[in-house]
Design a protein around this motif. Structure first.
Motif, PDB file in Angstrom:
ATOM      1  N   ALA A 115      46.946 -29.960  61.127  1.00 21.54           N
ATOM      2  CA  ALA A 115      48.021 -30.251  62.335  1.00 21.54           C
ATOM      3  C   ALA A 115      48.769 -28.377  62.857  1.00 21.54           C
ATOM      4  O   ALA A 115      48.840 -28.632  63.657  1.00 21.54           O
ATOM      5  CB  ALA A 115      49.196 -31.004  61.175  1.00 21.54           C
ATOM      6  N   TYR A 116      48.725 -27.542  62.060  1.00 17.36           N
ATOM      7  CA  TYR A 116      49.574 -26.218  62.862  1.00 17.36           C
ATOM      8  C   TYR A 116      48.323 -25.976  63.579  1.00 17.36           C
ATOM      9  O   TYR A 116      48.946 -25.481  64.149  1.00 17.36           O
ATOM     10  CB  TYR A 116      49.435 -25.483  61.632  1.00 17.36           C
ATOM     11  N   GLY A 117      47.104 -25.738  62.780  1.00 19.05           N
ATOM     12  CA  GLY A 117      46.025 -25.893  63.619  1.00 19.05           C
ATOM     13  C   GLY A 117      46.213 -26.621  65.331  1.00 19.05           C
ATOM     14  O   GLY A 117      45.679 -25.471  66.519  1.00 19.05           O
ATOM     15  N   GLN A 118      46.115 -27.355  64.950  1.00 15.81           N
ATOM     16  CA  GLN A 118      46.357 -28.560  65.978  1.00 15.81           C
ATOM     17  C   GLN A 118      47.601 -28.177  67.380  1.00 15.81           C
ATOM     18  O   GLN A 118      47.503 -27.660  68.771  1.00 15.81           O
ATOM     19  CB  GLN A 118      46.614 -29.651  65.905  1.00 15.81           C
ATOM     20  N   MET A 119      48.679 -27.528  66.671  1.00 12.17           N
ATOM     21  CA  MET A 119      50.231 -27.334  67.380  1.00 12.17           C
ATOM     22  C   MET A 119      49.476 -26.006  67.626  1.00 12.17           C
ATOM     23  O   MET A 119      50.229 -25.720  69.196  1.00 12.17           O
ATOM     24  CB  MET A 119      50.943 -27.139  66.220  1.00 12.17           C
ATOM     25  N   LEU A 120      49.144 -25.181  67.577  1.00 10.57           N
ATOM     26  CA  LEU A 120      48.590 -23.702  67.925  1.00 10.57           C
ATOM     27  C   LEU A 120      47.938 -23.766  68.571  1.00 10.57           C
ATOM     28  O   LEU A 120      48.138 -22.884  70.150  1.00 10.57           O
ATOM     29  CB  LEU A 120      48.490 -22.657  66.575  1.00 10.57           C
ATOM     30  N   GLY A 121      47.199 -24.347  68.864  1.00  9.33           N
ATOM     31  CA  GLY A 121      45.825 -24.757  69.598  1.00  9.33           C
ATOM     32  C   GLY A 121      46.732 -25.017  70.827  1.00  9.33           C
ATOM     33  O   GLY A 121      46.241 -23.775  71.962  1.00  9.33           O
ATOM     34  N   CYS A 122      47.427 -26.068  70.748  1.00 12.07           N
ATOM     35  CA  CYS A 122      47.633 -26.042  71.839  1.00 12.07           C
ATOM     36  C   CYS A 122      49.009 -25.912  72.865  1.00 12.07           C
ATOM     37  O   CYS A 122      48.640 -24.992  73.826  1.00 12.07           O
ATOM     38  CB  CYS A 122      49.339 -27.823  71.788  1.00 12.07           C
ATOM     39  N   ALA A 123      50.013 -24.479  72.331  1.00 10.19           N
ATOM     40  CA  ALA A 123      50.327 -23.827  72.718  1.00 10.19           C
ATOM     41  C   ALA A 123      50.274 -22.592  73.025  1.00 10.19           C
ATOM     42  O   ALA A 123      49.798 -21.945  74.433  1.00 10.19           O
ATOM     43  CB  ALA A 123      50.974 -23.103  71.440  1.00 10.19           C
ATOM     44  N   GLN A 124      48.124 -21.992  72.485  1.00 10.14           N
ATOM     45  CA  GLN A 124      47.661 -20.711  73.662  1.00 10.14           C
ATOM     46  C   GLN A 124      47.019 -21.564  74.502  1.00 10.14           C
ATOM     47  O   GLN A 124      46.961 -20.430  75.617  1.00 10.14           O
ATOM     48  CB  GLN A 124      46.603 -20.896  72.353  1.00 10.14           C
ATOM     49  N   SER A 125      46.416 -22.667  74.674  1.00  8.81           N
ATOM     50  CA  SER A 125      45.931 -23.543  75.806  1.00  8.81           C
ATOM     51  C   SER A 125      47.279 -22.859  77.227  1.00  8.81           C
ATOM     52  O   SER A 125      46.470 -23.213  77.938  1.00  8.81           O
ATOM     53  CB  SER A 125      44.992 -25.233  75.526  1.00  8.81           C
ATOM     54  N   LEU A 126      47.911 -23.015  77.006  1.00  9.97           N
ATOM     55  CA  LEU A 126      49.145 -23.532  77.977  1.00  9.97           C
ATOM     56  C   LEU A 126      49.702 -22.390  77.855  1.00  9.97           C
ATOM     57  O   LEU A 126      50.670 -21.939  79.173  1.00  9.97           O
ATOM     58  CB  LEU A 126      49.986 -24.866  77.428  1.00  9.97           C
ATOM     59  N   SER A 127      49.243 -21.349  77.408  1.00  8.92           N
ATOM     60  CA  SER A 127      49.875 -19.866  77.377  1.00  8.92           C
ATOM     61  C   SER A 127      49.575 -19.040  79.291  1.00  8.92           C
ATOM     62  O   SER A 127      48.338 -19.522  79.413  1.00  8.92           O
ATOM     63  CB  SER A 127      49.197 -18.890  76.564  1.00  8.92           C
ATOM     64  N   GLY A 128      50.315 -18.700  80.114  1.00 11.44           N
ATOM     65  CA  GLY A 128      50.687 -18.796  80.946  1.00 11.44           C
ATOM     66  C   GLY A 128      49.651 -19.455  82.297  1.00 11.44           C
ATOM     67  O   GLY A 128      49.742 -19.577  83.472  1.00 11.44           O
ATOM     68  N   VAL A 129      50.342 -21.135  81.720  1.00 16.27           N
ATOM     69  CA  VAL A 129      49.792 -21.660  83.104  1.00 16.27           C
ATOM     70  C   VAL A 129      51.865 -22.724  83.194  1.00 16.27           C
ATOM     71  O   VAL A 129      52.232 -23.009  84.312  1.00 16.27           O
ATOM     72  CB  VAL A 129      48.754 -23.322  81.923  1.00 16.27           C
ATOM     73  N   VAL A 130      52.411 -22.983  81.731  1.00 19.56           N
ATOM     74  CA  VAL A 130      53.273 -23.527  82.458  1.00 19.56           C
ATOM     75  C   VAL A 130      54.467 -22.136  81.181  1.00 19.56           C
ATOM     76  O   VAL A 130      53.659 -21.814  79.408  1.00 19.56           O
ATOM     77  CB  VAL A 130      53.465 -24.664  81.656  1.00 19.56           C
ATOM     78  N   PRO A 131      55.962 -21.532  81.487  1.00 16.45           N
ATOM     79  CA  PRO A 131      56.294 -20.918  80.806  1.00 16.45           C
ATOM     80  C   PRO A 131      56.962 -21.477  79.341  1.00 16.45           C
ATOM     81  O   PRO A 131      56.775 -23.100  79.420  1.00 16.45           O
ATOM     82  CB  PRO A 131      57.602 -21.005  81.029  1.00 16.45           C
ATOM     83  N   GLN A 132      56.915 -21.077  78.003  1.00 18.16           N
ATOM     84  CA  GLN A 132      57.262 -21.524  77.102  1.00 18.16           C
ATOM     85  C   GLN A 132      58.525 -20.753  76.334  1.00 18.16           C
ATOM     86  O   GLN A 132      58.514 -19.471  76.118  1.00 18.16           O
ATOM     87  CB  GLN A 132      56.178 -21.475  76.096  1.00 18.16           C
ATOM     88  N   VAL A 133      59.478 -21.243  76.330  1.00 18.83           N
ATOM     89  CA  VAL A 133      60.553 -20.613  75.327  1.00 18.83           C
ATOM     90  C   VAL A 133      60.534 -21.389  74.000  1.00 18.83           C
ATOM     91  O   VAL A 133      60.623 -22.038  73.791  1.00 18.83           O
ATOM     92  CB  VAL A 133      61.535 -21.094  76.246  1.00 18.83           C
ATOM     93  N   ALA A 134      60.663 -20.129  73.366  1.00 22.53           N
ATOM     94  CA  ALA A 134      60.695 -20.467  70.999  1.00 22.53           C
ATOM     95  C   ALA A 134      62.417 -20.184  71.064  1.00 22.53           C
ATOM     96  O   ALA A 134      62.663 -19.346  70.662  1.00 22.53           O
ATOM     97  CB  ALA A 134      60.275 -19.528  70.349  1.00 22.53           C
ATOM     98  N   VAL A 135      63.210 -21.079  70.717  1.00 21.06           N
ATOM     99  CA  VAL A 135      64.375 -21.297  69.736  1.00 21.06           C
ATOM    100  C   VAL A 135      64.316 -20.962  68.459  1.00 21.06           C
ATOM    101  O   VAL A 135      63.840 -22.201  67.740  1.00 21.06           O
ATOM    102  CB  VAL A 135      65.031 -22.468  70.503  1.00 21.06           C
TER     103      VAL A 135
END
Length: 473
Positions: A115-135
């Protein structure tokens, strides 16, 4: 369950099992009033809620997706977050993640690792494609910390915690550090870009950051309403560079009240910020003055920031006044050359508009990396106070005019250095040789940069075909 019972649940809870939770309330606060639409409201783990609220809406008038944690992480949690990323990829809009979790659902065993791997993979695949902001609103640990730190901008509430290993674990092993995992330490380490007073303030800061960023890597940087800045004080700063104040310089160039500094507590000898110039969002890099040199942390800070700006086509304006790279044996042992190479790589590879203003010193490799016409800048401007030289003026005088220096006193040597600055290291000499495009009146820096941004607005550059550059990490 009967239809009547289902309708009663909807009437009592407003159509969502999460509407009474802090996770849901944070998303309502994040999006423009009345625009938030929840996704997968009834997804759960048995009789328990999934521990995360997800949905979409408008932030500053632009579409965005978001998720907000409020419980343990499990497979259903991951599926909800993954859907957010999948939809954001299809639509091409930012993702905001609000992290506050007690950790993994241990009863799910190995499944939670996937589950953690799935979320991390999604975030990395969109890096540089759409802005990501973490709170980071509460506890953010382990793989969740990796995921949050991967975002383009990380904002932490003052009382939040972010760590790879829990402080009580490291403390038990005899490795006790005051404030370990705190927002203050994360900011000093460069992991966190902004520290907010509380969670509500953190969410408000996230809204502001998202409104300053393009929707995706193919969209233009946004334009906003603005108030003019007063640049008249810049002439006085130029005349007395001993009083060089980065904040005052930025205030005289960029739209009034628009500068949002990032990573202020990390590598403070350089400033990185988002700002607007005549309403256009730009990235700003500024060195602290000729009395300061750039260490490996400074170069890492600039490289990371410029990389984010380039990912989304945000113009980068660099203000240079530095003695160069830190002269230290310990810094050399820590890989100073690698750090400088990383900075050079990012500037050279960036295809966004790049404009440099040399306000003071830019000697040797500092000029090449930050202001060089052949790799680092599309346009290089200079104030009359600029000093542009292959070596520091003192070193250059000792080599070029060794016969004059020999036997002379300190006053005579200082006069020789000044003569070198006024002649061979002058910005007018650099302009004569094509290494500076224009020497400008400091009071007109703002108008010169506005004109340069307009001129470069249609910039199109295609790099050589490759999978990626080999950045010296």
């Amino acid at each position: 369950m009967s239809l009547k019972s289902r309708l009663e649940i909807l009437a009592q809870q407003g159509g969502s099992l999460d509407r009474g939770t802090s996770a849901y309330k944070r998303l309502v606060a994040l999006f423009d009033e009345g625009t938030f639409v929840e996704l997968d409201a009834y997804a759960g783990c048995g009789e328990d809620a999934a521990g995360v609220c997800t949905g979409y809406g408008m932030i500053g008038g632009g579409m965005a997706y978001a998720f907000s944690q409020g419980g343990a992480v499990g497979t259903v949690h991951a599926k909800k977050v993954a859907k957010v990323y999948e939809l954001a990829a299809k639509v091409g809009v930012p993702v905001v993640g609000i992290y506050d979790s007690v950790g993994a659902r241990l009863e799910e065993g190995h499944d939670v690792l996937a589950a953690y791997g799935q979320m991390l993979g999604c975030a990395q695949s969109l890096s540089g494609v759409v802005p990501q902001v973490a709170v980071v609103a509460g506890v953010c640990a382990g793989t969740a910390a990796v995921m949050a730190a991967s975002a383009d901008v990380v904002i932490m509430a003052k009382d939040a915690q972010l760590f790879m290993t829990a402080p009580f674990v490291t403390s038990a092993l005899g490795d006790k550090v005051a404030g370990a995992g705190s927002a203050e330490n994360a900011a000093k380490a460069g992991v966190c870009h902004l520290v907010a007073g509380d969670v509500d303030d953190a969410v408000e800061q996230a809204k502001k950051i998202v409104s300053l960023l393009p929707l995706n890597n193919l969209s233009e940087a946004p334009y906003v309403e603005y108030e003019e800045a007063d640049g008249t004080a810049l002439r006085g700063i130029c005349e007395n560079m001993q009083d060089y104040d980065v904040a005052a310089v930025l205030a005289g160039i960029f739209d009034a009240g628009s500068v949002v500094e990032l990573s202020a507590q990390f590598a403070s000898h350089v400033t990185t910020a988002l700002a607007t110039l005549a309403g256009q969002v730009v990235g700003v890099v500024a060195t602290a003055g000729a009395a300061y040199q750039m260490c490996s942390s400074c170069t890492a800070k600039i490289a990371r920031f410029v990389s984010v700006c380039d990912s989304f086509g945000i113009p980068v304006i660099t203000l240079v006044d530095t003695d160069g790279f830190y002269e230290s044996a310990s810094d050399e042992l820590a890989g100073a050359a690698r750090s400088a190479a990383r900075l050079a790589h990012v500037y050279a590879e960036a295809t966004c508009p790049k404009i440099t203003v040399v306000t003071g010193k830019a000697c040797g490799s500092a000029y090449v990396v930050l202001a060089g016409k052949n790799a680092s800048a599309d346009l290089t401007l200079a104030w009359p106070s600029a000093v542009i030289s292959t070596l520091s003026p003192e070193a250059a005088v000792n080599i070029l005019w060794a016969d004059k220096v020999k036997g002379s006193d300190k006053d005579a040597q200082a006069a020789l250095v000044q003569e070198y600055i006024d002649t061979l290291a002058s910005p007018f000499e650099a302009a004569k040789n094509g290494y500076v495009d224009d020497v400008i009146d400091p009071a007109y820096t703002r108008s010169a940069l506005i004109s340069a941004c307009e001129m470069l607005a249609g910039k199109r550059v295609t790099n050589l075909p490759k999978k990626h550059g080999n950045m010296p990490l």
